[in-house]
Motif scaffolding. Structure first.
Motif, PDB file in Angstrom:
ATOM      1  N   UNK A  88       0.831  -1.212   0.000  1.00 51.76           N
ATOM      2  CA  UNK A  88       0.000   0.000   0.000  1.00 51.76           C
ATOM      3  C   UNK A  88       0.861   1.255   0.000  1.00 51.76           C
ATOM      4  N   UNK A  92       0.965   3.942  -5.910  1.00 52.52           N
ATOM      5  CA  UNK A  92       0.698   5.337  -6.213  1.00 52.52           C
ATOM      6  C   UNK A  92       1.865   6.271  -5.897  1.00 52.52           C
TER       7      UNK A  92
ATOM      8  N   UNK B 228      -7.911   1.064  -5.017  1.00 54.17           N
ATOM      9  CA  UNK B 228      -6.953   0.071  -4.530  1.00 54.17           C
ATOM     10  C   UNK B 228      -5.530   0.464  -4.959  1.00 54.17           C
ATOM     11  N   UNK B 229      -5.409   0.864  -6.230  1.00 54.38           N
ATOM     12  CA  UNK B 229      -4.092   1.246  -6.760  1.00 54.38           C
ATOM     13  C   UNK B 229      -3.533   2.469  -6.045  1.00 54.38           C
ATOM     14  N   UNK B 230      -4.448   3.331  -5.570  1.00 49.87           N
ATOM     15  CA  UNK B 230      -4.003   4.538  -4.866  1.00 49.87           C
ATOM     16  C   UNK B 230      -3.421   4.201  -3.498  1.00 49.87           C
ATOM     17  N   UNK B 231      -3.554   2.964  -3.101  1.00 52.20           N
ATOM     18  CA  UNK B 231      -2.995   2.552  -1.813  1.00 52.20           C
ATOM     19  C   UNK B 231      -3.830   3.030  -0.637  1.00 52.20           C
TER      20      UNK B 231
END
Lengths: 333, 330
Positions: A88, A92, B228-231
């Motif tokens: 996580x 990005x 989700x990709x943005x964490x």
């Protein structure tokens, strides 16, 4: 470019989609490396596995898809081995993504400013005020009036939405942005504007791009290097100019729409005949053999290996195999 | 014209239509319903009651047009005549008493069912195929498929009669002073437990499945992959991206549910002898209390309209797309 630092190194990546009638080997041993600040194009027709590669890099694949093997090295660390927290953290901030359809990539019930600032505030300790200021700057940098920060996605046109998505992708100044067909859903004029925008931003900010599309003409113009995927495998990789002038693999030539008349006679070839194979049971040997106009007996039972053609061009095709290939007889260079 | 003003106008017209139908319907019957009723119940009704009947139907003499206006004026001032079964208490007073209890019971049951069912549905979808998801939907669909009165009677029998844990009937204990005092409030809450639980139990499966299924569809949207990709943190994705979008259809259902509170819990109120509108309607039908019945029907219609209006309003708040789009379309 070649001696530059490598940002992302994908090694022997394998992804299966599990189904009732057997696993689909959507990505089957794909390897490539992306250098810092370079635009790397990944092309192939629908179902070739290119989007699956994109999603696998950030481990975004959902339920039926399973990453079977390989490594995705980001500056030395294998993303596939990271625990949830570190994953996580990396998402990005280091690698961001622009999704296929601008229409659906934004949450319809959140203001666009909130969708930019939630990414910023998730990864950096900044005040609400500062996040807001940065949001406005980001919008300005992609050519959107910051006054529209309070708009909802449905209030924007398709092109503007894609700009917003790009702004979100830029928010944390990642070193790599994966762009999965970012302009496919847009009309040609807007497509052109967005592409120019992307190029300008890339030149100024220096991030690397993994650009995925089926549009070869777009790639040739945009990319530094191009890799071609067919049926879950990389069949050819080369610098863009070389790929344009001397595509080696018969499939690449088909994609380029530039199949030369081999004998000088009236050979009319429009694109590539046939359709992609069923990846539950990939064809034996070279996966392209049953659609290939140059197929030889060896292509049916022996899978071709990567052959270095010099000048950064690698191709998986028996035609270029010393001793086997008919390359020197039939295909120029 | 702003969206809400237009909706408001629409509902005003719909309400007027309902009231008008309520007025003209009895007049399509041959003869005069009040007089024929009076005749049928010969000797049982007093002349004063006939008057209230006529008033309820708007049969106040004069031309149809003036009768209609008188009726409209009466409805506007909340005058529906006098109840026949609880003579000479006015229909308005009778309904007022019932309305409070119906709202308490109905809203408590509806919102609890919505809140619990929707949350569980969201969790089931989030952990699709997990333990929760393999047990809860089946369990609550099973419970929900029981005939309601059976479940309610079972609750009364087991938890009321047999164990004596909860009161079996009515809305509060007799002999308590009504009002905001602790013993009374406690008694009201205590009496709510069984009927509310029965309502929640049967409705839970519906709320759960509706939320779960919508959310599974939402989870496949690109904006979820992007989140989700943005964490983003899991709770952020779950609440702001997934549940926030998936809840929209359930909110519509909630609004409709509010509308049906006025008529939909007749069974509950009968089984638990809960003194709400449904119980009143039941009584008015069995005792042929036409003025009360007519006023209740009007109440039910207006209740549905009101609930729809509320939901339009809430929808504009939670779904930004309805703000611009609808304004442009009309």
């Amino acid at each position: 470019m070649a001696d530059q630092e490598i940002v992302l190194d994908v090694r022997d990546l394998r992804v299966d989609y599990l189904g009732e009638r057997g696993a689909v080997h959507a990505v089957d041993g794909v390897s490539f490396a992306i250098h810092a600040g370079e635009i790397f194009g990944l092309a192939g027709e629908s179902g070739s596995g290119k989007s699956t590669v994109a999603l696998a890099i950030l481990r975004l694949l959902g339920a039926p898809a399973v990453i079977r093997g390989g490594q995705v090295l980001y500056q030395g660390t294998d993303i596939l081995e990271l625990d949830d927290r570190h994953l996580r953290h990396l998402r990005w901030r280091e690698i961001s993504m622009v999704f296929q359809s601008a229409m659906n990539a934004l949450n319809p019930v959140m203001k666009i400013s909130a969708q930019i600032s939630d990414a910023i505030r998730r990864h950096e300790r900044v005040s609400r005020h500062e996040a807001h200021a940065r949001t406005r700057d980001l919008l300005r940098s992609v050519g959107i009036d910051p006054a529209r920060a309070a708009a909802y996605p449905h209030e924007l046109s398709g092109g503007m939405r894609q700009r917003v998505v790009i702004a979100i992708a830029l928010a944390l100044k990642p070193s790599l942005i994966i762009m999965d067909e970012p302009t496919t859903a847009l009309d040609v004029v807007v497509q052109r504007e967005i592409m120019d925008e992307i190029k300008a931003l890339q030149r100024n900010l220096g991030f690397a791009i993994l650009f995925i599309t089926h549009d070869m003409s777009l790639l040739v113009e945009l990319s530094d290097r191009i890799a071609i995927m067919y049926a879950g495998e990389l069949v050819e990789a080369a610098p863009a100019a070389r790929m344009y002038r001397q595509p080696a693999h018969p499939y690449t030539r088909g994609l380029m729409g530039s199949f030369p008349a081999l004998t000088g006679a009236n050979v009319r070839l429009t694109g590539i005949a046939g359709s992609p194979p069923d990846l539950r049971q990939p064809p034996s040997g070279c996966r392209f053999h049953d659609r290939c106009p140059h197929a030889m007996p060896i292509c049916i039972d022996t899978s071709p290996w990567p052959i270095d053609r010099g000048a950064g061009q690698t191709v998986r095709c028996h035609l270029y195999d010393a001793g086997i290939g008919a390359a020197d007889a039939g295909i120029p260079r | 014209m702003p969206f809400l003003v237009r909706r408001l106008l629409f509902y005003a017209v719909a309400a007027w239509a309902a009231i008008t139908v309520n007025f003209f319907l009895p007049r399509t019957m041959p003869g005069d319903p009040a007089t024929s009723l009076f005749a049928k119940q010969a000797g049982l009704l007093q002349p004063a009651q006939l008057e209230s009947l006529k008033k309820a139907y708007g049969l106040t003499g004069g031309s149809m047009w003036s009768q209609y206006l008188t009726y409209l004026a009466n409805v506007g001032r909340g005058r529906f005549g006098v109840s026949l079964s609880q003579f000479p208490v006015s229909v308005t007073t009778v309904i007022e008493q019932g309305l409070v209890w119906t709202l308490i019971l109905g809203l408590a049951g509806l919102f609890l069912g919505f809140a619990i069912g929707t949350s569980l549905g969201a969790l089931c979808a989030w952990r699709r195929g997990g333990l929760l998801d393999s047990v809860l939907p089946t369990l609550f669909m099973f419970i929900g498929s029981f005939p309601y009165f059976f479940l309610a009677l079972l609750a009364v029998y087991v938890l009321g009669v047999k164990t004596g844990w909860f009161p079996q009937s009515y809305a509060y204990e007799f002999g308590l002073t009504q009002g905001w005092n602790l013993p009374f409030v406690r008694s009201v809450l205590w009496h709510l437990v069984l009927p509310v639980t029965s309502i929640v139990l049967v409705s839970l499966g519906h709320w759960l499945m509706s939320m779960r299924n919508t959310m599974i569809a939402v989870l496949a949207e690109d904006y979820l992959t992007m989140a989700e990709a943005k964490g983003l943190a899991q709770w952020q994705i779950l609440l702001r991206y997934a549940a926030r979008n998936a809840i929209l259809p359930s909110v519509t259902a909630l609004g409709l549910g509010i509308g049906f509170i006025f008529s939909g819990q007749i069974l509950t109120e009968i089984v638990f002898a809960y003194p709400g509108l449904g119980y009143l309607l039941f009584q008015s039908v069995t005792s042929l209390d036409y003025p009360l019945m007519q006023a209740l029907f009007l109440m039910i219609t207006l209740g549905v309209l009101l609930a729809n209006f509320l939901i339009d309003f809430v929808y504009v708040l939670i779904d930004p797309r309805t703000r611009g789009a609808q304004a442009q379309r009309v």
